[in-house]
Structure formats: structure tokens, C-alpha cells
Design an enzyme around this catalytic site. Structure first.
Site, PDB file in Angstrom:
ATOM      1  CG  HIS A  72      -2.139  -0.866   0.982  1.00 28.04           C
ATOM      2  ND1 HIS A  72      -2.132  -2.200   1.257  1.00 28.04           N
ATOM      3  CD2 HIS A  72      -3.369  -0.591   0.486  1.00 28.04           C
ATOM      4  CE1 HIS A  72      -3.312  -2.718   0.943  1.00 28.04           C
ATOM      5  NE2 HIS A  72      -4.075  -1.768   0.468  1.00 28.04           N
ATOM      6  N   GLY A  73       2.026   1.202   0.521  1.00 26.39           N
ATOM      7  CA  GLY A  73       2.826   2.428   0.507  1.00 26.39           C
ATOM      8  C   GLY A  73       4.127   2.277   1.262  1.00 26.39           C
TER       9      GLY A  73
END
Lengths: 471, 303
Positions: free
Chosen positions: A324-325
Site C-alpha cells: 500500500h505504501g
């Protein structure tokens, strides 16, 4: 080119008209050109990246297929995965890891060695990289035959409805639809219309109206908030991210449906999940099933005993968080969900027979608890940094329940927008995802009119981009 | 391509939406005083045009509505008309003058009450496009798109707002319904304040040194031999006027500038809130404007 912009719909109208006027072979050419225009509209330089990723997996998949021995196949697959992860790693994680390594070097007295680069994260890179990787792995596993038509493969990678924010399609599901001739079915019009309007409703009415509330709370110092306001911020963000992402997926499915494609269901009333395992069968299904099939099961899944099962869950969810990041908050979010799943696995084995009424009450309580556990995760996901998470959690458990003007105003707004949504989702839980389409014509028309009126009368005063574009 | 059931549903949706459109067509003036004002604008101007006395036209916003005591003008044997849609600035005022006044209304004098950066161009948001769509005729829509340099999305919003009551009333309907929720107004005020502080509100996006609409208005007025008086409104707190704007005022002989920021005798108690004058304040402010007019007239006569 956002799905909730006039520009996109003008573009889509042109594609739609041209598409159905053409024969299958030319339809794919048109879709490929449209997909590259769609992606290039963000930044034409990103086109080289998606093309590189496409070319690599197109040729390596054929090499995997033609490699004689299993060992050779494995080597080529390794090369494909290395290439894909290198591209993703450089664009998404280089600065994160270089900053972390430099910090470690500084602690042990070595000056910074790795420079920080001015890298723009190409939109949707995590989505199409996972899609190309699944193709090579499926070829390696003999689950599909590699396509010999570059154009078809390029369209599979870049198909514009799901290119920048999913659903992450599997080659075994999407590629045959690209290759085979597509026909318009009589149900497609209404199904597409429903998916598009419901998706726009989730994005424009739900997500965008929750965003100002969560942004307000998360822009404040914890000391200036009450526990109720922190809780409110978490609730608002829970519905912002749900409306945003489920909305995008729904619109993607709708516009693909009108082009004769059937994309996978990505969300299924996730906040009605009654346990962590149930939640991941309802939330971002295309990603969770990707990690299940390509990470968790190859690691051994639950076949090697409970201890290894816990380890595998934690690794899988850690990677899911990292997907996701590039930030510790995402990593911790993944680990938290890994912990939820592990703990649930331990306790789910101890089953007892209970009466029906007890089961019902237990289910309601479980949904309530699960929703709050998910919200706790969203706190990690939304927070600016770990420090904010710490301060917000502290504030939350101070039980400062003063009802402020902001709290009362926000809770009434949330009730106005979210109660009808949750009632509808409860109805769908009972009757099925597309149940509204089996109702009488006038009821369906009323439903669509309500959605259209909400879209017209209740958009947020400030527009917000789709959150998942950044992943 | 579409089966019979889908056609039935589509027809029903169109029927439902058309019904709402028709209802709003009649209900729109009751949704807000402002919408009523848009609707009555042509009538007000026509009546004003037929007046045989000295005519003074004001174009502005709520500062004009609350700041001018029309009775005092009548006592001076003058005809007065206030064209003052809410939340408008020079972008809309220029279109009001171009579309509703220029060449249609016989006036010699126009007064514009403004505040801070309200004479500076602003990036148009959907609500501004809705306001402009209410002001211009169908023939002028393409002119607006061209002159305002609108992109595809904004052009679509303008056209939709011009043709659909549902679209053009959306903000008012939203406000009316949400205002029924407890503490909604207070909550949205807090959010708006935080947005202003974060620098994301339109006020902060106002481009520097752009006075395209102001110049368009001045030039149109010059062509029609209309004298414009720009009046800087009084406020409880002091505010600045850009030197670029003062340069423009100096440049054109057909305009004059009345700096009423510290109009004599207006005190804090003459305001109903942080911006708008109350009845007593309006009376003082109007007298100040009338006195200034007299001085100007004397000057002309002496000359």
C-alpha cells in the site's frame, strides 16, 4: 482523467461508440489505444514504464513456457519477478529505504551514502505490476498458456477501466475475455448502469463527504480533540476509504461491462464482516486473493502447522501493508491485520453449539467488534506518522466523551449519508449484490433516481482524488 | 442493444427526473431570496429603465444589499436599483453589466461596492458558473466559454446549469436540507475555517495582478459613456487595497474611487456581523455616498 469527471465520460462515449462499431480484432486495437491515451493523460512519460513492464513479461512468459526443465522455468520466472519488483521497488520504495538506511548509517557513525531522488510515483504501478506478475506465475504453474499476440497481452495489462486502481485481474479470468470475441448481453446495460451509478454514489456522495470530516480531525493535534472526535475521525475515514475504493472498483466493473468484459467483484459489504478472515474475503478481494494465491499458499499456508501458519500470515500481511505504501504506518497496518488473522485462527477452532438467538446476537456483536478493529487499522493507515497514531490512541483511551459542536454536527451528517447506505448494504447482504436489478421496473427507476438526485444535490463542496491512485 | 425492461426503467427515470425539474422550475424562487433576485433581475432593470428621474445603478453582492438605504436615494429624487446576487465578485458583475445592462439600460452612473480582492479575477468554481449561467442568455453561453477560457468540465457545468433547474439549484437544495441537521452550520463553519488556514480555499487561489474582468467592465462602461464609482466598503477591521488596483482607477478618467473603508461615523456597532452593515450603518454609509456625489456634482458645476 478521473471517473468522476466530464472529460472521462466524453472520452468513454467516443470509445464506446467506436468500439461497438468495430469488429473484434479492431476492438482490441481501439481499446489498447484508448488505454494508453487514458494512462498517458496522467503523464505521457509513464507510458514507457508500462510498455517496458508489458514487454518484459510478454517475452519472459513465453520463455517460461518453452524452457525445457523445471529448473530453467524457475530461473526465468525468477528473472521476471526480479524485473517487476525492481521497477516497483525503485519507483515506490527507493526513497523510503534509502532514508531508513541513511538513518541507520548515521546511528552507527557512517555518513549518508544513498542520495534521495526526486521520483514521481507512476499512478497505478502497484496494480499493473501485480497483474503482470500473476501472468508469469500462472504460466509457470501451467495454469494458462502464454499468449502469442502482443496486442492482446498489452491490452490485458493496460485495460483502462481497471488500470490505475484495480481490480487486479488474473490472466486466467481477463485474458480469455480479451482474446475471445465479446458479445453484448441483454443484462449488460442495466448491470453496467447500476455499477456505474452506485460507484459514483459511493465516491461522490459518501467518500467525498466523509473526507472533510476525517481531514479536519487528522489535521488537528490530539490535545485539541476529544476521544469522541478521534473516534469520529476514524469512522469518517473508514467510510471515506470504502466509498472511494469500492466506488472506483464498481465504476470500473460497470464501464468494463458496457464493453462486454466481466471484471471480478472487489468489495462485498466489508463492514458487515464478523471476523478478520471474513473481512479479507470482502475487502479488496482481488489483492487479498492475490496475496493468498501467490504468497501465503506458496509459503506453506496452514499446511505446516499452526506456528508456521501464523508466520505465513504475518509475512503475507506485512507485504500487503508494504504494497500500500512506503511508510511504517502502512507496514504496521499490515502487521496489525496479520495479528488479527492469527489471533482469530487460534480462537476460531474452539467452537461450541449455541442456540439460534445466541448466534444472531453473537454475529451482531462480532460485526460491531470487527468494524472497530478495522477502524483501529484505518487509524494507522490515515495517520500522518507513527507519533500521531500514538497520540490518537492515547486520546481514544482517555474516554473524554465531551460532546462538542463539531462532534454533533459531524455525527448528524454521517447519519444522513451513511444510514441509508448501511441499510441498503444490509438488504444486499440478505438478497445478493445485484438484487436491486430483480425488482420491479418502477422500484428500480426510483432507486436510480435517488442515486442521481444524491449525486446532483449532495456532492462535496471540495473534490477529492481517488485515494488508491497513490498505491 | 437494450431490452424492453431497460427501456421502461430508462423512461421512468427520465419521467421522475423531469418531474423534479418541473417542480424546481416553480419552486426555485422560494429556495432562496437570492434565486428570487436572479429571477426578478430583468423586471427590476426594466422598471428602473422606465424611470424618468436621475438613475443610480448598484451592482454588487450582499455588501450592497445590506449596505444601501434605498429610501435615502428616493428622498433625493433619484431612481435606484440594486443588482446584488450573493457571493458574487467582479467575474459575475462584469457579466451582469455586459448581459443585462450594457445597451439595454439607459444609465449614466454605476456604483460598485467592493471589498479586499473582490475586483480581482478569481478562478471560477462550479457555483460561480451557476451564477453566470443565471445571468447570461443562451446565445451568450459560447461567449462565456470563450472569454472565461473554460475547460471541458467547466463548460459542461455551465451548459448544464443554464438548462437544468436541478443542476442550478443543487447548492441551495443541499444547503436547505443539510441546515435541518443539528449543528450542521457550526460544523461546516469550523471545517471552512480549517480549509482557509490550510490555504486550500478559493480565496487563497486568487491569482495575482489579474484584473481582466474589471478592465472588461470599465471598457464596456466607457463605450456606453457610463461613469463608474468604485466604493471600498467599510469594515470593522482594516484591509488593504492593492496598488495595482489604484493604478487602474487612476488610469481611466471615466471612473472614480470612493474610499469608504473608514467612512466617517461608522463604528463597530453599525455592523450586524463581521462584514455587513445593519440598518443604522446602512443609513450612515448611504449618506456618505450621497454626500460624496454632491461634492462631485459641485466640482463638475464649478468646473
Amino acid at each position: 482523467m478521473l471517473f468522476n469527471s466530464y472529460t472521462f465520460w466524453a472520452f468513454y462515449l467516443l470509445v464506446f461508440i467506436g468500439y461497438w462499431a468495430l469488429k473484434h480484432k479492431h476492438q482490441n486495437t481501439l481499446l489498447l489505444i484508448a488505454s494508453y491515451i487514458f494512462y498517458g493523460a496522467w503523464d505521457w512519460k509513464f507510458l514507457f514504464l508500462i510498455l517496458t513492464s508489458t514487454v518484459i513479461d510478454y517475452f519472459l512468459a513465453q520463455k517460461i513456457d518453452s524452457a525445457g526443465s523445471q529448473k530453467n522455468k524457475k530461473t526465468v520466472l525468477g528473472l521476471s519477478i526480479f524485473a517487476n519488483l525492481s521497477i516497483l521497488g525503485f519507483f515506490k520504495y527507493y526513497n523510503f529505504f534509502s532514508a531508513e538506511l541513511n538513518d541507520i548509517f548515521l546511528i552507527i557513525g557512517i555518513p549518508s551514502m544513498l542520495p534521495t531522488l526526486d521520483i514521481i510515483l507512476p499512478v497505478g504501478i502497484s496494480f499493473y505490476t501485480f497483474q503482470t506478475m500473476s501472468y508469469s506465475i500462472d504460466v509457470y504453474r501451467n495454469e494458462i498458456k502464454p499468449t502469442r499476440n502482443f496486442k492482446d497481452y498489452a491490452l490485458y495489462v493496460s485495460f483502462f477501466p481497471q488500470l490505475v486502481a484495480g481490480p487486479i485481474e488474473r490472466s486466467s479470468h481477463l485474458l480469455p475475455q480479451v482474446i475471445q470475441e465479446r458479445k453484448w448481453e441483454k443484462d449488460y446495460f442495466l448491470e453496467g448502469l447500476y455499477l456505474i451509478f452506485y460507484g459514483l454514489f459511493l465516491k461522490v456522495v459518501i467518500a467525498d463527504n466523509m473526507a472533510p470530516i476525517s481531514n479536519y480531525i487528522f489535521s488537528k493535534e490530539a490535545t485539541s480533540l476529544t476521544s469522541l472526535e478521534v473516534l469520529l475521525g476514524m469512522y469518517a475515514f473508514a467510510f471515506q476509504i470504502y466509498g472511494d475504493f469500492a466506488g472506483y472498483s464498481s465504476i470500473a466493473r460497470g464501464i468494463a461491462k458496457w464493453l462486454g468484459f466481466d471484471l471480478m467483484v472487489n468489495f462485498r459489504m466489508p463492514y458487515l464482516a464478523n471476523n478478520p478472515s471474513d473481512f479479507w474475503k470482502r475487502w479488496h478481494i482481488s489483492l487479498s486473493s492475490w496475496f493468498r494465491d501467490y504468497v501465503y499458499i506458496p509459503l506453506g499456508g496452514n499446511r505446516l502447522g499452526q506456528l508456521f501458519s501464523h508466520r505465513n500470515l504475518m509475512i503475507t500481511m506485512f507485504l500487503s501493508g508494504l504494497w500500500h505504501g512506503a511508510a511504517w504506518t502502512y507496514v504496521l497496518w499490515g502487521i496489525l491485520h496479520g495479528a488479527y488473522l492469527s489471533i482469530f485462527n487460534v480462537f476460531s477452532n474452539t467452537r461450541r453449539n449455541k442456540t439460534d438467538s445466541f448466534v444472531k446476537v453473537k454475529k451482531i456483536v462480532s460485526i460491531f467488534i470487527m468494524f472497530h478493529l478495522v477502524c483501529l487499522g484505518w487509524l494507522l493507515f490515515r495517520a500522518e506518522n507513527i507519533n500521531q497514531v500514538y497520540e490518537f490512541v492515547n486520546k481514544l483511551f482517555l474516554f473524554d466523551v465531551n460532546s462538542t459542536v463539531f462532534f454533533v454536527g459531524s455525527i448528524s451528517i454521517m447519519a444522513f449519508y451513511l444510514l441509508p447506505l448501511m441499510m441498503y448494504e444490509l438488504w444486499m447482504e440478505k438478497k445478493g449484490l445485484m438484487a436491486v436489478l430483480s425488482q420491479k421496473a418502477w422500484k428500480q427507476a426510483l432507486f436510480f433516481t435517488y442515486i442521481i438526485m444524491m449525486l446532483l444535490f449532495f456532492p462535496s463542496p471540495t473534490e477529492h482524488e481517488f485515494i488508491y491512485f497513490q498505491f | 442493444m437494450i431490452d424492453k425492461k431497460s427501456v421502461t426503467i430508462l423512461v421512468l427515470i427520465i419521467l421522475f427526473i423531469s418531474s423534479i425539474e418541473i417542480v424546481l422550475h416553480f419552486l426555485q424562487p422560494f429556495l432562496s431570496k437570492d434565486l428570487k433576485h436572479y429571477k426578478e433581475m430583468d423586471l427590476v432593470l426594466e422598471k428602473f429603465n422606465n424611470c424618468n428621474k436621475d438613475k443610480v445603478l448598484f451592482i454588487g453582492n450582499s455588501l450592497t444589499r445590506e449596505g444601501i438605504d434605498t429610501q435615502l436615494f428616493s428622498e433625493q429624487n433619484k431612481c435606484i436599483a440594486l443588482i446584488r446576487p450573493d457571493d458574487t465578485t467582479i467575474n459575475e458583475w462584469a457579466w451582469i453589466f455586459k448581459s443585462k445592462v450594457s445597451g439595454r439600460i439607459n444609465i449614466k452612473e454605476l456604483k460598485i461596492i467592493f471589498l479586499g480582492s473582490q475586483l480581482k479575477d478569481k478562478p471560477l468554481e462550479v457555483q460561480n458558473l451557476v451564477s453566470i449561467s443565471n445571468l447570461v442568455s443562451t446565445n451568450e453561453i459560447f461567449e462565456v466559454i470563450h472569454l472565461e477560457d473554460l475547460d471541458f468540465s467547466d463548460s459542461a457545468s455551465l451548459v448544464l446549469a443554464h438548462w437544468s433547474k436541478v443542476f442550478s439549484s443543487r447548492e441551495r437544495v443541499q444547503r436547505r436540507i443539510l441546515a435541518l441537521l443539528p449543528k450542521y452550520k457550526e460544523q461546516s463553519r469550523l471545517i471552512n475555517q480549517s480549509l482557509v488556514h490550510a490555504g486550500t480555499r478559493t480565496e487563497d487561489k486568487i491569482q495575482k495582478n489579474r484584473y481582466r474582468h474589471l478592465k472588461m467592465l470599465i471598457q464596456l462602461a466607457q463605450e456606453k459613456k457610463v461613469r463608474i464609482t468604485f466604493i471600498a466598503a467599510p469594515l470593522p477591521k482594516p484591509y488593504k487595497i492593492e496598488s495595482n488596483l489604484l493604478d487602474i482607477f487612476d488610469k481611466y478618467s471615466s471612473i472614480s474611487f470612493l474610499d469608504a473603508r473608514k467612512a466617517w461615523d461608522i463604528q463597530d456597532k453599525d455592523f450586524q456581523d463581521g462584514y455587513h452593515l445593519n440598518a443604522r450603518g446602512a443609513s450612515k454609509f448611504t449618506k456618505y455616498i450621497l454626500d460624496n456625489d454632491k461634492k462631485y456634482q459641485r466640482k463638475i458645476n464649478d468646473f
